[in-house]
Design an enzyme around this catalytic site. Structure first.
Site, mmCIF file in Angstrom:
data_model
loop_
_atom_site.group_PDB
_atom_site.id
_atom_site.type_symbol
_atom_site.label_atom_id
_atom_site.label_comp_id
_atom_site.label_asym_id
_atom_site.label_seq_id
_atom_site.Cartn_x
_atom_site.Cartn_y
_atom_site.Cartn_z
ATOM 1 C CE LYS A 288 -24.487 4.054 -8.180
ATOM 2 N NZ LYS A 288 -23.387 4.228 -6.659
ATOM 3 N NE ARG B 228 -26.829 10.674 -5.091
ATOM 4 C CZ ARG B 228 -27.295 10.119 -6.401
ATOM 5 N NH1 ARG B 228 -26.864 8.979 -6.830
ATOM 6 N NH2 ARG B 228 -27.384 10.712 -6.906
#
Length: 259
Positions: free
Chosen positions: A204, A238
């Site tokens: 991210k 995840r």
């Protein structure tokens, strides 16, 4: 939870696994590396990604779900979609979980479709429309706002008969770098400890952009953050890099066992 993107346009691995053969090979690698859940994504949700309708998602999935279930019966398969129609298709193909980034907000029939399946449901915190998904929101207090959302949405889900709920605070979706770092620090307070917590921070931008690095060059920093959220009670990570995350989980488990 290992990520299997069937997309040509995902931000870090678009086009690598978007045919059945390469998808199966990648699923096998994820499982060998230690994944227990394979999260199949037919549509990218990165900023400015191509928008697909449910029919296009279904066409893109093809036989991938049923092939994975046949080849690797021990694997749990999660389907990353915000469409009721795709959920119904995935259920017929053998999925074990529904991973909905929209919280049921982008398709009016989504939650009813999930309730019919009686499958576990991953509820993510996100802005209320597809168009505003990545708009940065000014939160007076990000943790309070997320908890208010989870409180309202989980009440709605439980009323509909969706009782097996996992919550995802939605890293990377409409939140500033500062808010996301605060979320990391306050993971233990998210969801009031009522539901298992999934954390998805793999590759991210709130991690790599401030460091001036690329999405593929932040493994060390990501594992430190993974350890931090595990210590605060996170239950599912995840991730793209399963082998590295598995080492972190194993280290955490060893440390916990010694306490």
């Amino acid at each position: 939870m290992g990520i299997l993107n069937l997309t040509p346009d995902s931000f870090s691995d678009g086009g690598q696994f978007n045919n059945e053969k390469s998808a199966l090979e990648h699923a096998e690698k994820l499982l060998k590396d230690g994944a227990e859940i394979i999260d199949i994504g037919p549509q990218s949700t990165r900023p400015k990604a191509e928008f697909l309708k449910a029919e296009e998602e279904i066409k893109r999935i093809g036989n991938v779900i049923s092939s994975i279930k046949k080849e690797f019966p021990e694997a749990l398969v999660s389907l990353d979609t915000f469409y009721a129609e795709t959920v119904a298709f995935g259920y017929d193909e053998g999925i074990d979980l529904v991973n909905d980034i929209s919280g049921g907000q982008y398709d009016g029939g989504m939650l009813e479709a999930v309730a019919k399946t009686k499958l576990p449901y991953i509820l993510m915190h996100v802005n209320p429309t597809y168009e505003t998904m990545h708009d940065k929101t000014k939160f007076a207090d990000i943790t309070v706002s997320i908890n208010r959302y989870f409180s309202e949405k989980t009440a709605e889900l439980l009323e509909m008969g969706i009782t097996d709920i996992i919550i995802d605070p939605g890293f990377g979706f409409g939140k500033t770098v500062e808010d996301q770092m605060k979320m990391i620090d306050e993971v233990q307070y998210l969801g009031f400890g009522k539901f298992p917590l999934l954390i998805g921070i793999s590759r991210k931008s709130f991690i790599y952009k401030p460091l001036g690095k690329s999405a593929l060059d932040i493994n060390e920093e990501t594992q430190k953050l993974h350890m931090k959220v595990l210590q605060q009670g996170a239950k599912i990570l995840r991730v793209h890099d399963v082998a590295e995350a598995k080492k972190t989980v194993d280290t955490y488990n060893r440390y916990s066992d010694e306490l």
